[in-house]
Design an enzyme around this catalytic site. Structure first.
Site, mmCIF file in Angstrom:
data_model
loop_
_atom_site.group_PDB
_atom_site.id
_atom_site.type_symbol
_atom_site.label_atom_id
_atom_site.label_comp_id
_atom_site.label_asym_id
_atom_site.label_seq_id
_atom_site.Cartn_x
_atom_site.Cartn_y
_atom_site.Cartn_z
ATOM 1 N N GLU A 169 3.597 -12.305 7.059
ATOM 2 C CA GLU A 169 3.073 -11.733 5.990
ATOM 3 C C GLU A 169 1.355 -11.759 5.950
ATOM 4 O OE1 GLU A 169 4.538 -10.311 3.227
ATOM 5 O OE2 GLU A 169 6.448 -11.050 3.724
ATOM 6 N N GLU B 107 9.003 -2.053 -2.997
ATOM 7 C CA GLU B 107 9.056 -3.300 -2.768
ATOM 8 C C GLU B 107 8.803 -4.116 -3.984
ATOM 9 O OE1 GLU B 107 5.999 -4.774 -0.265
ATOM 10 O OE2 GLU B 107 6.107 -3.266 1.293
#
Length: 283
Positions: A232, A176
């Site tokens: 998120e 990521e």
């Protein structure tokens, strides 16, 4: 909880290797959230604080797999509150990964803190570390939509090179890495599609990964977070990491400038340049 996660990981890898890996010819590893901690000052205290922060942030999960035990500094500071591994568990843990996955977004300063006047967040409190993004009035990097996440491209090379040295250059993947934009319900796709800051972010982080590879790091892949905007964590739909904008009411997806830039980069197009020119990416 972390102790059980580590043992669960080792058990899962053991099962996979015994029954599935040979058939599938695949690799199995673990992913670590890897903030880089830079000493706030070049003092022994702050240098040790940065090392402690790394121990409580990354070594906590990787050291048992590579060395069979937790970092010594954690044992010194936590004493009996830190669990121990039995001889059988240490055997189970041995070499229980084929690669290290690295989630890397930001870098922060670390300052030694034992005083009651220090405001230490819960995450770094046990390490007696105060984290800050400012030194002598200068920010460590460029702010992003995510609070406390600053764009600090050189930090990702430091993480990779540190992993290389500490863990015998085990294969690594950046699982990521990405840039967040803050949003609210009144904003539309037009407010987000010209995301030059994200283009610059990805470009500059790749610069430093390129440097790490040239210095011998066994880095085998890079994954942008994320393909599309999504939910998120505690920030819900207020942060957007996607290469594609998502209208959460209609689910319509619109490619941003970053999606087009990244596509061109992956194809090797010479037009895939950064929006600015202070760094140059060779590919």
């Amino acid at each position: 909880m972390a102790h059980n996660i580590i043992l669960s990981h080792a058990t899962a890898v053991d099962i996979y290797r015994k029954y599935y890996q040979a058939k599938q010819c695949a690799h199995i590893g673990i992913v670590i959230a890897a903030t880089w901690y830079e000493p706030l000052m070049t003092t022994t205290a702050d240098i040790l604080a940065a090392k402690r922060a790394m121990a409580f942030n990354q070594y906590w999960f990787l050291d048992p797999i590579f060395f069979g035990n937790y970092p010594s500094v954690m044992r010194q500071m936590l004493g009996p509150n830190l669990p121990t591994f039995t001889p059988e568990e240490k055997t189970l843990l041995k070499e229980k990964l084929d690669f290290i996955g690295i989630n890397q977004y930001t870098t922060t300063y670390a300052k030694y803190c034992i005083h009651s006047t220090c405001v230490i967040d819960a995450f770094d409190g046990n390490a007696l570390v105060l984290t800050t993004r400012e030194s002598n009035g200068q920010l460590i990097g460029t702010p992003t939509g995510m609070p406390m996440y600053y764009a600090v491209p050189w930090g990702i090379e430091k993480v990779v090179m540190h992993m290389k040295e500490r863990y015998n250059n085990t294969p690594m993947y950046i699982t990521e890495n990405g840039y967040s934009q803050a949003s609210n319900s009144s904003m539309t796709a037009a407010d987000f599609v010209n995301d030059t800051a994200r283009v610059n972010f990805i470009h500059d982080y790749l610069i430093y990964l390129n440097s790490a590879i040239r210095k011998g790091a066994d880095l085998r892949g890079y994954f942008v977070w994320s393909l599309i905007d999504n939910f998120e964590w505690l920030f819900g739909f207020t942060l957007r990491f996607g290469l594609h904008h998502v209208d959460f009411k209609t689910q319509k997806r619109t490619p941003r400038l970053s999606a087009k830039w990244y596509s061109n980069f992956l194809k090797g197009s010479k037009i895939a340049k950064s929006v600015h020119s202070d760094l140059s990416l060779e590919y």
